[in-house]
Design a protein around this motif. Sequence first.
Motif, PDB file in Angstrom:
ATOM      1  N   MET A 246      -2.693 -17.773  15.147  1.00 14.73           N
ATOM      2  CA  MET A 246      -1.687 -18.316  14.236  1.00 14.73           C
ATOM      3  C   MET A 246      -0.324 -18.235  14.904  1.00 14.73           C
ATOM      4  SD  MET A 246      -2.833 -16.655  10.583  1.00 14.73           S
ATOM      5  CE  MET A 246      -1.744 -17.714   9.631  1.00 14.73           C
ATOM      6  N   ASN A 247       0.361 -19.379  14.996  1.00 19.62           N
ATOM      7  CA  ASN A 247       1.714 -19.351  15.551  1.00 19.62           C
ATOM      8  C   ASN A 247       2.720 -19.075  14.430  1.00 19.62           C
ATOM      9  OD1 ASN A 247       2.433 -21.835  14.269  1.00 19.62           O
ATOM     10  ND2 ASN A 247       1.548 -22.992  15.954  1.00 19.62           N
ATOM     11  N   ILE A 248       3.984 -18.978  14.777  1.00 20.31           N
ATOM     12  CA  ILE A 248       5.018 -18.624  13.801  1.00 20.31           C
ATOM     13  C   ILE A 248       5.022 -19.591  12.623  1.00 20.31           C
ATOM     14  CG2 ILE A 248       7.519 -18.432  13.428  1.00 20.31           C
ATOM     15  CD1 ILE A 248       7.729 -17.538  16.393  1.00 20.31           C
ATOM     16  N   THR A 249       4.970 -20.881  12.901  1.00 22.40           N
ATOM     17  CA  THR A 249       5.004 -21.895  11.846  1.00 22.40           C
ATOM     18  C   THR A 249       3.821 -21.756  10.903  1.00 22.40           C
ATOM     19  OG1 THR A 249       6.146 -23.407  13.352  1.00 22.40           O
ATOM     20  CG2 THR A 249       5.100 -24.378  11.410  1.00 22.40           C
ATOM     21  N   GLU A 250       2.626 -21.522  11.440  1.00 25.72           N
ATOM     22  CA  GLU A 250       1.426 -21.373  10.611  1.00 25.72           C
ATOM     23  C   GLU A 250       1.480 -20.106   9.768  1.00 25.72           C
ATOM     24  OE1 GLU A 250      -1.830 -23.630  13.436  1.00 25.72           O
ATOM     25  OE2 GLU A 250      -1.217 -21.591  13.955  1.00 25.72           O
ATOM     26  N   ILE A 251       1.997 -19.035  10.335  1.00 26.72           N
ATOM     27  CA  ILE A 251       2.106 -17.777   9.579  1.00 26.72           C
ATOM     28  C   ILE A 251       3.057 -17.961   8.405  1.00 26.72           C
ATOM     29  CG2 ILE A 251       2.931 -15.387   9.675  1.00 26.72           C
ATOM     30  CD1 ILE A 251       1.995 -15.454  12.692  1.00 26.72           C
ATOM     31  N   LYS A 252       4.223 -18.546   8.668  1.00 26.90           N
ATOM     32  CA  LYS A 252       5.200 -18.766   7.595  1.00 26.90           C
ATOM     33  C   LYS A 252       4.652 -19.698   6.529  1.00 26.90           C
ATOM     34  CE  LYS A 252       9.391 -17.942  10.310  1.00 26.90           C
ATOM     35  NZ  LYS A 252      10.628 -18.556  10.829  1.00 26.90           N
ATOM     36  N   ALA A 253       3.967 -20.755   6.931  1.00 24.37           N
ATOM     37  CA  ALA A 253       3.393 -21.701   5.972  1.00 24.37           C
ATOM     38  C   ALA A 253       2.339 -21.022   5.097  1.00 24.37           C
ATOM     39  CB  ALA A 253       2.794 -22.900   6.702  1.00 24.37           C
ATOM     40  N   ALA A 254       1.520 -20.178   5.693  1.00 20.45           N
ATOM     41  CA  ALA A 254       0.489 -19.476   4.933  1.00 20.45           C
ATOM     42  C   ALA A 254       1.116 -18.520   3.917  1.00 20.45           C
ATOM     43  CB  ALA A 254      -0.445 -18.716   5.875  1.00 20.45           C
ATOM     44  N   VAL A 255       2.146 -17.779   4.336  1.00 19.17           N
ATOM     45  CA  VAL A 255       2.845 -16.866   3.424  1.00 19.17           C
ATOM     46  C   VAL A 255       3.480 -17.661   2.283  1.00 19.17           C
ATOM     47  CG1 VAL A 255       4.821 -15.292   3.213  1.00 19.17           C
ATOM     48  CG2 VAL A 255       3.232 -15.057   5.127  1.00 19.17           C
ATOM     49  N   ASP A 256       4.146 -18.770   2.619  1.00 14.49           N
ATOM     50  CA  ASP A 256       4.799 -19.597   1.605  1.00 14.49           C
ATOM     51  C   ASP A 256       3.799 -20.217   0.635  1.00 14.49           C
ATOM     52  OD1 ASP A 256       7.251 -18.980   2.713  1.00 14.49           O
ATOM     53  OD2 ASP A 256       7.432 -20.889   3.798  1.00 14.49           O
ATOM     54  N   ALA A 257       2.564 -20.441   1.095  1.00 16.72           N
ATOM     55  CA  ALA A 257       1.514 -21.012   0.247  1.00 16.72           C
ATOM     56  C   ALA A 257       0.827 -19.953  -0.611  1.00 16.72           C
ATOM     57  CB  ALA A 257       0.478 -21.734   1.109  1.00 16.72           C
ATOM     58  N   GLY A 258       1.240 -18.697  -0.454  1.00 18.77           N
ATOM     59  CA  GLY A 258       0.673 -17.631  -1.277  1.00 18.77           C
ATOM     60  C   GLY A 258      -0.530 -16.943  -0.674  1.00 18.77           C
ATOM     61  N   GLN A 259      -0.857 -17.271   0.577  1.00 16.78           N
ATOM     62  CA  GLN A 259      -1.974 -16.601   1.223  1.00 16.78           C
ATOM     63  C   GLN A 259      -1.521 -15.233   1.722  1.00 16.78           C
ATOM     64  OE1 GLN A 259      -3.003 -19.824   3.989  1.00 16.78           O
ATOM     65  NE2 GLN A 259      -4.976 -19.867   2.948  1.00 16.78           N
ATOM     66  N   VAL A 260      -2.436 -14.294   1.745  1.00 23.49           N
ATOM     67  CA  VAL A 260      -2.128 -12.956   2.236  1.00 23.49           C
ATOM     68  C   VAL A 260      -2.401 -12.943   3.733  1.00 23.49           C
ATOM     69  CG1 VAL A 260      -2.641 -10.495   2.057  1.00 23.49           C
ATOM     70  CG2 VAL A 260      -2.705 -11.927   0.016  1.00 23.49           C
ATOM     71  N   VAL A 261      -1.344 -12.755   4.511  1.00 23.95           N
ATOM     72  CA  VAL A 261      -1.449 -12.744   5.968  1.00 23.95           C
ATOM     73  C   VAL A 261      -1.267 -11.310   6.454  1.00 23.95           C
ATOM     74  CG1 VAL A 261      -0.484 -13.629   8.132  1.00 23.95           C
ATOM     75  CG2 VAL A 261      -0.526 -15.095   6.097  1.00 23.95           C
TER      76      VAL A 261
END
Length: 109
Positions: free
Chosen positions: A18-33
């Motif tokens: 997961m790159n920075i953009t994917e991590i931030k998108a997942a967090v913003d979507a409510g996924q637990v990273v």
Amino acid sequence: MIGPQALSGQKSELEKYMNITEIKAAVDAGQVVHWANEGYCVHRDNLGQYLITFLPNGSTIGLTDRSGSRLNGDEGDFFISQATRGEGEAKRGVARRDTVHFSQKGGSG
């Protein structure tokens, strides 16, 4: 620190770097990273900063260095919680609130 891929061998098709953009998108979507293991959780604070918190003691660092361009960890060590992988967006928000709790310092209440 040993990352999850080192413990389990190679990553499966569902597990990817997961790159920075994917991590931030997942967090913003409510996924637990998580980072490295489920004790470390990535979240966004009330100032919009993305942080990594060690849940047992609350120790926190930024997701990236100060420039915002380099992760504080290897891309291969970030992963989405099995509990939220593949769920609908509304359901992920509920799972996140129910399973991950962060106290805000300096606020009222």
